[in-house]
Design an enzyme around this catalytic site. Structure first.
Site, short mmCIF file in Angstrom:
data_model
loop_
_atom_site.label_atom_id
_atom_site.label_comp_id
_atom_site.label_asym_id
_atom_site.label_seq_id
_atom_site.Cartn_x
_atom_site.Cartn_y
_atom_site.Cartn_z
N ASP A 1 50.03 37.06 40.74
CA ASP A 1 50.34 37.19 42.16
C ASP A 1 49.94 35.92 42.89
O ASP A 1 48.79 35.47 42.78
CB ASP A 1 49.58 38.38 42.76
CG ASP A 1 50.03 39.71 42.18
OD1 ASP A 1 51.18 39.79 41.69
OD2 ASP A 1 49.24 40.68 42.22
N ARG B 1 59.62 55.32 38.45
CA ARG B 1 58.20 55.03 38.71
C ARG B 1 58.08 54.42 40.09
O ARG B 1 58.92 53.61 40.49
CB ARG B 1 57.66 54.06 37.66
CG ARG B 1 56.24 53.57 37.95
CD ARG B 1 55.72 52.61 36.89
NE ARG B 1 54.39 52.12 37.25
CZ ARG B 1 54.13 50.89 37.68
NH1 ARG B 1 55.11 50.01 37.80
NH2 ARG B 1 52.89 50.53 37.98
N HIS C 1 50.42 39.65 34.56
CA HIS C 1 50.74 41.06 34.43
C HIS C 1 52.23 41.28 34.63
O HIS C 1 52.95 40.38 35.06
CB HIS C 1 49.91 41.91 35.40
CG HIS C 1 50.04 41.52 36.84
ND1 HIS C 1 49.44 40.40 37.38
CD2 HIS C 1 50.69 42.11 37.88
CE1 HIS C 1 49.71 40.32 38.66
NE2 HIS C 1 50.48 41.34 38.99
N HIS D 1 53.91 37.56 35.58
CA HIS D 1 53.57 36.69 36.70
C HIS D 1 52.12 36.89 37.09
O HIS D 1 51.50 37.90 36.75
CB HIS D 1 54.46 37.00 37.91
CG HIS D 1 54.18 38.34 38.52
ND1 HIS D 1 54.56 39.52 37.91
CD2 HIS D 1 53.51 38.70 39.65
CE1 HIS D 1 54.15 40.54 38.65
NE2 HIS D 1 53.51 40.08 39.70
#
Length: 365
Positions: free
Chosen positions: A226, A290, A280, A224
């Site tokens: 942002d 994470r 990204h 996607h």
């Protein structure tokens, strides 16, 4: 209340994963994506102290990065290391709570804030292997973050709210400093974008990616761009952020002393397409969770997003129609799953609305 599919305490140890979380071949991770992307590491300490030569160099480096792929890292940013450590400890504290306790902040359909453990309800496939907690932050309302955390999670979590209120205040400060650099690099002056965002209505998001025993079959966050204006991300030491550039996926290695900064769709519109929002995603692993802290700078809801006139001429006509951040946010929350074409599809949607055309269904995206 609809129970989410994703319960990290149960799923992180399973040898298989539910089909809703499996991404098709060609979209799922590949081993060669481990190649590192060397984004500029920019020391902004001199700029923050008012050094003209350092400021000019930062402006040059940021401009080059934003015209190429829109990603860079900043160090010597002035954010207290203990505040950062507290913010990461609070991520652990929240996401290791039992699921029913986290669900007290459950995000409602069509809203951007709250706890989310999958997008089930809106989407039935290619679900993200993650949990998130999102909340608004506005400089004009210093109590907003604490009030939200206490109202949803209870008085016992006031300290968590206080930590993120301080963190968001620092992120807003850093964002405005970066906006000065972006304005200077685009030739519209340091004050233009800073003024535009001084009354920002931003989003803070805590991301938690549990271990997955089949990490090559799913994604923590799908590909996607942002939709927001500027993202300031702090990763833990695990790694998992990947950027699509020059035709392939490449990783940005975590640095404890650095923030990853990237341009979003709204700023791409504010720059008339000069500066790019880049595709990204986040991958997961089978060993350890994470964590990341993402601050999404957004303008006030009803502020009109349009580039300054100096960035528009015969050779560079308007790339996108005027819009408000509220309209784009609603579009991504109610009509369209953010991807690499969000701004393009949204722009067409606006034009159709203006022309009174029947809007096509967008639920399949």
């Amino acid at each position: 209340m609809v129970q989410p599919v994703f319960d990290a305490a149960v799923l992180s140890g399973r040898a298989d994963i539910p089909s809703q979380f499996i991404w098709p071949e060609g979209e799922s991770p590949t081993p060669d994506a481990a190649e590192e992307l060397h984004v500029p590491l920019i020391d902004i300490g001199g700029m923050l102290s008012g050094d003209p030569r350092a400021t000019a160099e930062v402006t040059r480096l940021v401009g080059e990065a934003c015209e190429r792929h829109g990603f860079f890292q900043v160090v010597n940013h002035g954010i207290d290391a203990e505040l950062l450590a507290d913010a990461h400890r609070c991520v652990d504290a929240f996401f290791t709570m039992p699921l029913p306790e986290k669900q007290r902040a459950l995000r409602r359909p069509g809203e951007s804030c709250g706890y989310a453990s999958s997008f089930t309800g809106r989407f039935a496939s290619k679900l993200p292997w993650k949990e998130t907690l999102s909340f608004r932050s506005c400089p004009s309302d210093p109590a907003l973050v604490v009030d939200y955390i206490v109202a949803t999670l209870g008085e016992d979590h006031r300290r968590l709210g206080e930590v993120y209120a301080r963190y968001c205040s620092e992120m807003s400060r850093l964002s405005l400093e970066i906006m000065e650099v972006l304005g200077e690099s685009l030739g519209v002056g340091r004050a233009h974008y800073r003024r535009f965002f001084e009354g920002n209505d931003s989003i803070m998001r805590l991301n938690y990616y549990p271990p997955c025993q089949r990490p090559m079959e799913t994604l923590g966050t799908g590909p996607h761009c942002d939709p927001t204006s500027l993202t300031i991300l702090h990763q833990d030491n695990v790694g998992g952020l990947q950027v699509h550039t020059e035709g392939r996926w490449r990783s940005i290695r975590p640095r404890a002393d650095a923030f990853v900064v990237n341009i979003g769709d709204t700023f791409m519109a504010l720059s008339n397409g000069r500066y790019k929002s880049c595709l990204h995603r986040a991958v997961v692993n089978s060993k350890v969770p994470r964590k990341s802290l993402a601050f999404f700078l957004c303008p006030e809801m009803d502020k009109v997003v349009a580039p300054p006139g100096t960035l528009v001429d015969a050779a560079n006509p308007r790339a996108y129609p005027d819009f408000t951040w509220r309209s784009l946010l609603d579009f991504t929350q109610k009509h369209y799953r953010a991807d690499m074409k969000t701004l393009e599809v949204f722009s067409s949607w606006i034009v159709q609305q203006q022309q009174g055309q029947l809007l096509p269904p967008l639920a399949s995206h």
